[in-house]
Write a protein that holds these residues in place. Structure first.
Motif, PDB file in Angstrom:
ATOM      1  N   ASP A 252       0.860  -1.096  -0.136  1.00 54.44           N
ATOM      2  CA  ASP A 252      -0.047  -0.044   0.173  1.00 54.44           C
ATOM      3  C   ASP A 252       0.812   1.190  -0.065  1.00 54.44           C
ATOM      4  OD1 ASP A 252      -2.751  -0.607  -0.357  1.00 54.44           O
ATOM      5  OD2 ASP A 252      -2.953  -1.213   1.634  1.00 54.44           O
ATOM      6  N   VAL A 253       2.001   1.256  -0.929  1.00 53.18           N
ATOM      7  CA  VAL A 253       2.587   2.569  -0.896  1.00 53.18           C
ATOM      8  C   VAL A 253       2.831   2.843  -2.490  1.00 53.18           C
ATOM      9  CG1 VAL A 253       3.978   2.211   1.113  1.00 53.18           C
ATOM     10  CG2 VAL A 253       4.968   1.190  -1.161  1.00 53.18           C
ATOM     11  N   SER A 254       2.816   4.258  -2.632  1.00 53.76           N
ATOM     12  CA  SER A 254       2.999   4.798  -4.032  1.00 53.76           C
ATOM     13  C   SER A 254       4.244   5.175  -4.307  1.00 53.76           C
ATOM     14  CB  SER A 254       2.016   6.279  -3.927  1.00 53.76           C
ATOM     15  OG  SER A 254       2.376   6.975  -4.909  1.00 53.76           O
ATOM     16  N   LEU A 255       4.647   4.560  -5.425  1.00 47.02           N
ATOM     17  CA  LEU A 255       6.132   4.757  -5.972  1.00 47.02           C
ATOM     18  C   LEU A 255       6.050   5.433  -7.377  1.00 47.02           C
ATOM     19  CD1 LEU A 255       7.894   1.659  -4.657  1.00 47.02           C
ATOM     20  CD2 LEU A 255       7.373   3.568  -3.358  1.00 47.02           C
ATOM     21  N   PRO A 256       5.849   6.629  -7.450  1.00 45.76           N
ATOM     22  CA  PRO A 256       5.627   7.333  -8.794  1.00 45.76           C
ATOM     23  C   PRO A 256       6.883   6.944  -9.675  1.00 45.76           C
ATOM     24  CG  PRO A 256       5.737   8.884  -7.079  1.00 45.76           C
ATOM     25  CD  PRO A 256       5.759   7.581  -6.340  1.00 45.76           C
ATOM     26  N   THR A 257       8.057   7.234  -9.345  1.00 50.65           N
ATOM     27  CA  THR A 257       9.243   6.992 -10.176  1.00 50.65           C
ATOM     28  C   THR A 257       9.338   5.624 -10.483  1.00 50.65           C
ATOM     29  OG1 THR A 257      10.307   8.919  -8.879  1.00 50.65           O
ATOM     30  CG2 THR A 257      11.589   7.840 -10.368  1.00 50.65           C
ATOM     31  N   ALA A 258       9.135   4.642  -9.671  1.00 52.19           N
ATOM     32  CA  ALA A 258       9.201   3.552 -10.002  1.00 52.19           C
ATOM     33  C   ALA A 258       8.079   2.946 -11.262  1.00 52.19           C
ATOM     34  CB  ALA A 258       8.778   2.497  -8.708  1.00 52.19           C
ATOM     35  N   ALA A 259       7.036   3.486 -11.002  1.00 56.02           N
ATOM     36  CA  ALA A 259       6.030   3.416 -11.929  1.00 56.02           C
ATOM     37  C   ALA A 259       6.647   3.880 -13.470  1.00 56.02           C
ATOM     38  CB  ALA A 259       4.732   3.917 -11.613  1.00 56.02           C
ATOM     39  N   LEU A 260       7.025   5.096 -13.632  1.00 55.01           N
ATOM     40  CA  LEU A 260       7.542   5.496 -14.663  1.00 55.01           C
ATOM     41  C   LEU A 260       8.653   4.822 -15.202  1.00 55.01           C
ATOM     42  CD1 LEU A 260       7.890   7.776 -16.730  1.00 55.01           C
ATOM     43  CD2 LEU A 260       9.170   9.337 -15.154  1.00 55.01           C
ATOM     44  N   THR A 261       9.537   4.290 -14.268  1.00 52.72           N
ATOM     45  CA  THR A 261      10.728   3.639 -14.781  1.00 52.72           C
ATOM     46  C   THR A 261      10.455   2.141 -15.311  1.00 52.72           C
ATOM     47  OG1 THR A 261      12.165   4.721 -13.066  1.00 52.72           O
ATOM     48  CG2 THR A 261      13.054   2.670 -14.050  1.00 52.72           C
ATOM     49  N   ALA A 262       9.417   1.521 -14.702  1.00 54.11           N
ATOM     50  CA  ALA A 262       8.689   0.269 -15.204  1.00 54.11           C
ATOM     51  C   ALA A 262       8.329   0.610 -16.837  1.00 54.11           C
ATOM     52  CB  ALA A 262       7.614   0.004 -14.286  1.00 54.11           C
ATOM     53  N   SER A 263       7.246   1.795 -16.794  1.00 57.24           N
ATOM     54  CA  SER A 263       6.923   2.024 -18.145  1.00 57.24           C
ATOM     55  C   SER A 263       8.002   2.107 -19.279  1.00 57.24           C
ATOM     56  CB  SER A 263       6.116   3.224 -17.987  1.00 57.24           C
ATOM     57  OG  SER A 263       5.257   3.075 -18.950  1.00 57.24           O
ATOM     58  N   LEU A 264       9.098   2.705 -18.982  1.00 52.68           N
ATOM     59  CA  LEU A 264      10.489   2.881 -19.859  1.00 52.68           C
ATOM     60  C   LEU A 264      10.828   1.676 -20.208  1.00 52.68           C
ATOM     61  CD1 LEU A 264      11.831   6.244 -18.331  1.00 52.68           C
ATOM     62  CD2 LEU A 264      10.681   6.160 -20.532  1.00 52.68           C
ATOM     63  N   ILE A 265      11.109   0.656 -19.189  1.00 54.93           N
ATOM     64  CA  ILE A 265      11.589  -0.503 -19.317  1.00 54.93           C
ATOM     65  C   ILE A 265      10.429  -1.442 -20.365  1.00 54.93           C
ATOM     66  CG2 ILE A 265      12.495  -2.525 -18.393  1.00 54.93           C
ATOM     67  CD1 ILE A 265      13.653  -0.922 -16.141  1.00 54.93           C
ATOM     68  N   ALA A 266       9.293  -1.291 -19.889  1.00 53.00           N
ATOM     69  CA  ALA A 266       8.449  -1.988 -20.899  1.00 53.00           C
ATOM     70  C   ALA A 266       8.356  -1.482 -22.343  1.00 53.00           C
ATOM     71  CB  ALA A 266       6.954  -1.795 -20.431  1.00 53.00           C
ATOM     72  N   ALA A 267       8.370  -0.019 -22.259  1.00 51.44           N
ATOM     73  CA  ALA A 267       8.651   0.403 -23.795  1.00 51.44           C
ATOM     74  C   ALA A 267       9.848  -0.282 -24.588  1.00 51.44           C
ATOM     75  CB  ALA A 267       8.807   1.870 -23.743  1.00 51.44           C
ATOM     76  N   GLY A 268      10.945  -0.223 -23.971  1.00 50.02           N
ATOM     77  CA  GLY A 268      12.179  -0.996 -24.542  1.00 50.02           C
ATOM     78  C   GLY A 268      11.917  -2.562 -24.891  1.00 50.02           C
ATOM     79  N   ARG A 269      11.226  -3.138 -24.182  1.00 47.80           N
ATOM     80  CA  ARG A 269      10.708  -4.568 -24.565  1.00 47.80           C
ATOM     81  C   ARG A 269       9.806  -4.542 -25.891  1.00 47.80           C
ATOM     82  NH1 ARG A 269      10.059  -9.384 -21.811  1.00 47.80           N
ATOM     83  NH2 ARG A 269       7.952  -9.487 -22.297  1.00 47.80           N
ATOM     84  N   ALA A 270       8.948  -3.409 -25.760  1.00 49.51           N
ATOM     85  CA  ALA A 270       7.923  -3.281 -26.826  1.00 49.51           C
ATOM     86  C   ALA A 270       8.596  -2.855 -28.250  1.00 49.51           C
ATOM     87  CB  ALA A 270       6.721  -2.229 -26.519  1.00 49.51           C
ATOM     88  N   GLN A 271       9.784  -2.100 -27.881  1.00 46.94           N
ATOM     89  CA  GLN A 271      10.389  -1.694 -29.352  1.00 46.94           C
ATOM     90  C   GLN A 271      11.572  -2.762 -29.658  1.00 46.94           C
ATOM     91  OE1 GLN A 271      11.948   2.224 -28.231  1.00 46.94           O
ATOM     92  NE2 GLN A 271       9.991   2.927 -27.596  1.00 46.94           N
ATOM     93  N   GLY A 272      11.593  -3.813 -28.979  1.00 48.00           N
ATOM     94  CA  GLY A 272      12.411  -4.963 -29.572  1.00 48.00           C
ATOM     95  C   GLY A 272      13.517  -5.008 -28.921  1.00 48.00           C
ATOM     96  N   TYR A 273      13.915  -4.527 -27.811  1.00 47.41           N
ATOM     97  CA  TYR A 273      14.909  -4.280 -27.132  1.00 47.41           C
ATOM     98  C   TYR A 273      15.440  -5.205 -26.132  1.00 47.41           C
ATOM     99  CZ  TYR A 273      15.114   0.101 -29.706  1.00 47.41           C
ATOM    100  OH  TYR A 273      14.981   1.134 -30.758  1.00 47.41           O
ATOM    101  N   GLY A 274      14.311  -6.310 -25.910  1.00 43.00           N
ATOM    102  CA  GLY A 274      14.326  -7.047 -24.502  1.00 43.00           C
ATOM    103  C   GLY A 274      15.514  -7.981 -24.329  1.00 43.00           C
ATOM    104  N   SER A 275      16.389  -8.341 -25.483  1.00 46.16           N
ATOM    105  CA  SER A 275      17.407  -9.015 -25.101  1.00 46.16           C
ATOM    106  C   SER A 275      18.915  -8.100 -25.254  1.00 46.16           C
ATOM    107  CB  SER A 275      17.610 -10.092 -26.362  1.00 46.16           C
ATOM    108  OG  SER A 275      17.837  -9.435 -27.472  1.00 46.16           O
ATOM    109  N   LEU A 276      18.515  -6.929 -25.328  1.00 48.88           N
ATOM    110  CA  LEU A 276      19.907  -6.009 -25.219  1.00 48.88           C
ATOM    111  C   LEU A 276      20.049  -5.659 -23.580  1.00 48.88           C
ATOM    112  CD1 LEU A 276      19.395  -3.224 -27.990  1.00 48.88           C
ATOM    113  CD2 LEU A 276      20.486  -5.577 -28.006  1.00 48.88           C
ATOM    114  N   ASP A 277      21.273  -5.216 -23.182  1.00 43.92           N
ATOM    115  CA  ASP A 277      21.411  -4.903 -21.839  1.00 43.92           C
ATOM    116  C   ASP A 277      20.403  -3.478 -21.338  1.00 43.92           C
ATOM    117  OD1 ASP A 277      23.561  -4.800 -19.590  1.00 43.92           O
ATOM    118  OD2 ASP A 277      23.407  -2.760 -20.054  1.00 43.92           O
ATOM    119  N   HIS A 278      20.322  -3.440 -20.140  1.00 49.07           N
ATOM    120  CA  HIS A 278      19.223  -2.420 -19.772  1.00 49.07           C
ATOM    121  C   HIS A 278      19.912  -1.032 -19.917  1.00 49.07           C
ATOM    122  CE1 HIS A 278      20.939  -3.160 -15.259  1.00 49.07           C
ATOM    123  NE2 HIS A 278      21.848  -3.318 -16.097  1.00 49.07           N
ATOM    124  N   SER A 279      21.195  -0.942 -20.190  1.00 50.09           N
ATOM    125  CA  SER A 279      21.511   0.275 -20.541  1.00 50.09           C
ATOM    126  C   SER A 279      21.102   1.080 -21.807  1.00 50.09           C
ATOM    127  CB  SER A 279      23.160   0.341 -20.763  1.00 50.09           C
ATOM    128  OG  SER A 279      23.667  -0.779 -21.401  1.00 50.09           O
TER     129      SER A 279
END
Ligand code: NAD
Length: 294
Positions: A252-279
């Motif tokens: 029951d905690v709100s972590l707004p920066t975590a939510a944004l970061t999760a969304s950017l990482i999800a965008a990386g997967r959606a853009q086809g970069y899932g097997s690249l390094d997280h950098s």
């Protein structure tokens, strides 16, 4: 020195098993990528054709697997660790998985006569190769103390952070900081380059000031050069952001920066970069700005 059954010789498990063999432990390992065996054998360990063969007679069993379904199958499965390891063996799971899965595995282990520690690691491929990982350990303190020689062989900092699952909670916090840091470094590179400043020189200065971090130390040159071979795959960080957002909801905690970061990482997967390094979050930020394929 212990007889160790080691399951999972991937980017992290392979150097970790080698360090243990070089430290004098008797390491028998099983993995799906059999091309990892020659390195371990050169370092004094042995490959095994099955989980049963790897864990038979083991005092310590180590798992370093992608996610909870693999850990559950390998540990709890009919042909898995608890079916074949000697009773009272100590299972050290170095994988990053959901805290609730670590707790469930520890409970199943206790019922079957095994001791279990969750011991996720931080430090990346470089830290694993150099044997300087940070290890966050959940479980009984006596088991943590019994595993000291194992942690010393693969890590530099190892801390007992609480009961079963606590190691995974600390690892979730770690992945939040790492993901957010990569996103900010990516934005810093895009900003500097958009204004005609040499990002390599800029990051050299940042690395020596308050903004300095291990990520800047280890990854700034490869990011500026757009080298994104893993390392730690975006797919795995996406898994970790799911662990973080689930844990936040449960707590029951709100972590707004975590939510944004999760969304950017999800965008990386959606853009086809899932097997690249997280950098490769840098590519996501570049694409957001119409500056891709640099
Ligand atoms: P990886 O995909 O390179 O390695 C996973 C290994 O598990 C592979 O060798 C695979 O063959 C093996 N495996 C999968 N299922 C198996 C099974 N049923 N039986 C036997 N072997 C099996 O992943 P990795 O990068 O080494 O990461 C492992 C864990 O460590 C993950 O939980 C990850 O989140 C965590 N982690 C990774 C890094 C990193 O930088 N790569 C850093 C810290 C933590």
């Amino acid at each position: 020195m212990s007889r160790i059954g080691f399951i999972g010789l991937g980017i992290m498990g392979s150097p970790m098993a080698s360090h243990l063999a070089k430290a004098g432990h008797e390491v028998l390992a099983h993995t799906l990528n059999t091309d990892a065996y020659p390195r371990l054998e050169a370092d004094g360990g042995k490959g095994a054709g099955s989980i049963e063969a790897a864990v038979k007679g083991a005092e310590i069993v180590i798992t370093m697997l992608p996610n909870h379904p693999q850990v559950e199958e390998v540990v709890l499965g009919g042909d898995g660790v608890f079916a074949h390891a000697p009773k009272d063996a100590l299972l050290i799971d170095f994988s990053t998985i959901r805290p609730e899965s670590s707790i469930a595995i520890a409970e199943a282990g206790a019922a079957a006569g095994f001791r279990v520690l969750d011991a996720p690691v931080s430090g990346g491929q470089g830290g694993a190769e150099e044997g300087v990982l940070s290890i966050m350990v959940g479980g009984d303190e006596a088991d943590f103390i019994a595993a000291t020689t194992i942690f010393e062989a693969v890590g530099k900092t190892f801390i007992h952070v609480g009961p079963h699952g606590a190691g995974q909670v600390v690892k979730a916090a770690n992945q939040l900081v790492v993901g957010g840091t990569y996103a900010l470094i990516a934005e810093a590179i895009v900003l500097m380059e958009a204004l005609g400043v040499d990002a390599g020189k800029g990051l050299d200065v940042l690395a020596g000031g308050l903004a300095g971090s291990t990520i800047l130390e280890r990854k700034r040159a490869s990011m500026v050069a757009r080298e994104f071979a893993p390392g730690f795959r975006i797919d795995l960080h996406h898994k970790d952001m799911g662990i973080i957002t689930d844990a936040a909801r449960q707590a029951d905690v709100s972590l707004p920066t975590a939510a944004l970061t999760a969304s950017l990482i999800a965008a990386g997967r959606a853009q086809g970069y899932g097997s690249l390094d997280h950098s490769a979050l840098l590519k996501v930020i570049e694409n957001l700005n119409g500056r891709g394929d640099k």
